[in-house]
Enzyme design. Sequence first.
Site, short mmCIF file in Angstrom:
data_model
loop_
_atom_site.label_atom_id
_atom_site.label_comp_id
_atom_site.label_asym_id
_atom_site.label_seq_id
_atom_site.Cartn_x
_atom_site.Cartn_y
_atom_site.Cartn_z
N GLY A 90 45.15 22.31 38.04
CA GLY A 90 46.43 22.84 37.61
C GLY A 90 46.26 24.24 37.06
N GLU A 112 49.93 25.58 43.30
CA GLU A 112 48.68 25.09 42.73
C GLU A 112 47.96 24.18 43.74
OE1 GLU A 112 46.48 26.14 40.08
OE2 GLU A 112 48.57 26.48 39.50
N GLU A 170 44.43 24.93 45.68
CA GLU A 170 43.31 24.04 45.40
C GLU A 170 42.78 23.39 46.67
OE1 GLU A 170 41.52 24.12 42.26
OE2 GLU A 170 43.62 23.93 41.63
N ASP A 187 49.69 17.18 20.75
CA ASP A 187 48.44 16.44 20.86
C ASP A 187 47.33 17.25 21.52
OD1 ASP A 187 49.94 14.36 23.43
OD2 ASP A 187 49.73 16.50 23.24
N GLU A 200 34.84 24.02 41.45
CA GLU A 200 34.16 22.87 42.01
C GLU A 200 35.11 21.67 41.97
OE1 GLU A 200 29.93 20.48 41.46
OE2 GLU A 200 30.54 22.00 40.02
#
Lengths: 301, 301
Positions: free
Chosen positions: A59, A75, A79, A97, A134
Amino acid sequence: MTPEEFDKRQNIKVSTDVLLYTVRNENQENLRKLPEKKLQLLMIKRKGEPHKGEWAIPGGAVESNEDVDAAAYRELKEETNIDNVYVEQLYTWGAKDCGLRSKCTRQNYAVSISYMALVDSEKLNIQAGNDAEEAKWFTVQCSTMATNLEDGKGSVLGKERDYYLTLVHQEGDKEIECSAIVRVKHIIEGRVVYTEREVLESSNIAFDHAKIIQYSLERLQNKVEYTNIAFNLMPEFFTIAEIQDVYQILLGKELLTPNFRKKIIDVDRLVVPTNKKRAEKVGHRPSILYKFNPDWFNKNL
Amino acid sequence: MTPEEFDKRQNIKVSTDVLLYTVRNENQENLRKLPEKKLQLLMIKRKGEPHKGEWAIPGGAVESNEDVDAAAYRELKEETNIDNVYVEQLYTWGAKDCGLRSKCTRQNYAVSISYMALVDSEKLNIQAGNDAEEAKWFTVQCSTMATNLEDGKGSVLGKERDYYLTLVHQEGDKEIECSAIVRVKHIIEGRVVYTEREVLESSNIAFDHAKIIQYSLERLQNKVEYTNIAFNLMPEFFTIAEIQDVYQILLGKELLTPNFRKKIIDVDRLVVPTNKKRAEKVGHRPSILYKFNPDWFNKNL
DNA sequence: GTAATAGTGTCTCTGAGACATTATCGT
DNA sequence: ACGATAATGTCTCAGAGACACTATTAC
C-alpha cells in the site's frame, strides 16, 4: 466550521492498503490425485523503520488530488502490474492505534483505507511485480477458538473469538513464516453490540496488519455465501471439483459434493457447462469444464 | 517510501459524516387506524460556503490523534447528545469528486468516512441537539427505476438504476423539501462488475451527499434481511405490527403478516413475547408487546 | 352486530442436507 | 476387473409464500 478553520487543524496522512488474494495449486503429487489448492496473500517486506524486515500489506499514500479508489487501483498496478480485477473497499482504520504506515506521534499519524483484490493465479503467472520492493506470496491459514463472555449468573455478555493466523512462504527448502493472534470481542450492551478487534500477538507481521487480514478473511467468507466473489479466484474454465475446492478453502469446511453441484448449477445458476473437457490423461472419468454464467448478473445486479 | 517522504507529500483533510436515522409516527389520524411510520434522517443546514443554505449530513473533521470511529461517535454526541446507539462504518469516499466538506482545489481536498447510526425515536424525544447548527429531521422517500444496458445484439452489458430521493421536513404549515437523482451503474466487464455512483440532480442537498444517502439506504435494506439491525430503530417494547411496519418501510414493500410473524417469532427467533399488552383503548383485539430476544446473539455473533 | 386489527392454521413448493448409486476413464 | 474421481438420483425436513380462517376489542 469554515473550510479555513478546517484546513488549519489537521495533519493526517491517508494511505490505501490492498490485500491481494489468489488461489494456487500447491503440489502436483501424482496423476490420480487432484492438486491441492491454497489461498495465498501478497505481502511485502518492509525496508525502512518502523517494523523493518517484517512483512506488510502492500500500500501507500494517497496522492494529492487522487480519488481513494483510484489510489488503490494504482497501488495494485504498481505492485503487481495487474489490472482489471475484482477490487472492493473493506474498511477504514483509525489512527489512534498507530496501526499504520507512518510513525505514530502526536502531530503525525495516519488513516488507512484497506481494499481487497482477488485474482486468478493463471493471470498472475504471466505478469510479475515490477516494484523494487520484495513481494512474496504467503499461504494463509486461519483457525478459531471462541468463548462466551458471561457474568457470574450465566447470562451471556458477549463472545470472544481468537483467530490464529499463519502465513507461510515456501521457496525450495527455505520457508518464511509469519503468525499472529487476533482477538475479536463482541460485547452486548442492551440491544447494541460493540465489536473490538485487537492484535494479541504478532510475529513477523508489520503494524497491526494481522487485524486487517483477519477482517478481510471474515468478509471473504461472508461474501462467498451470497455473491459470485469466489469466481474472481478462478480461471475462465474450471471443473466443479475445482470451484468446490475453492469454496471449501474460503469457508474452512468440507461441502457435500452432490449438494454443492446442485446448488451451483441448478439453484443459483452460477455456472454453465461448456463442451470442453479436461484433456489430461487421468485415470478416471474426465470432468466437464464449466464457466461462470454471465446471465447470473441479470438477476443479481 | 519512507515515513519522511510520506509526510511531505500529502495535504488531505479527513472528516467523518454520520447518517442518523430514526423511525417516527407521522400522524395519529383516529383511534382505529394505526399511526403511519416514516423513516427519518437528520440533516443540518450549511451556514458557510460552499453550498451555503443547503442541507448536509452532519459531520466534521477528524481531530488530530483521534481514532476515526471515535470521531464519528463524538460527532454524533455533539450533534444530538445521543450515545449508546448502533453505529456502523459505511464507506470512505474519495476526494476527486469534490464531494465534501472542504473546498476542492488542487492543493486542498478531502476524504470523507461515512457512518450510519440508528436510534429509536423514543430515546430521541427526550434529548435534543445542542450544537449551534440548525438540525432538522427529514422524512426519507426513495423510488427506483432500472434499465438494462445492452449492446446492439441483445446481450447485457450491465444495469443502470436511478434512485429518486426525496427528503421532506414538515413543521406546521412550513415544509422544507430536498430532492436528488442518484444514478448507480453496474458495468459488466468480463467477470468483474464495476459500480459507479453519480448524482444527476441535487436540489437543496449539499455536495454529493445524496450519493451517500442512497448508499446508506441500500446498505440498510440489505442488512434488514439478515441481521437484527431494524431493532435499533425500535423502542424496548413493540407489537409485531409495529416491527413489521418498520421492515416494510426499510424494504419498500409489503409483507404478508402471517408469514412475517412466523419468521420473526418461530424461525429467526428475533423477538420474544412479554406479558404486557397495549394499554390504550382501541377498537379491536389488543396486541401483545414483544421485545428483542437477547438470546438471538448467542447464535448470531 | 360491525369495524378494525390481532393472531392461527393449512397447503404447496423450493431448497438444504444426507447419502446411495451409476458413469467413465487409465491401467 | 480395479482404482479413482465424475456425475446423478432419492429421500427427508425446514422454511418461504399465499391465503383462509378465528379471536378480541370498542361502539
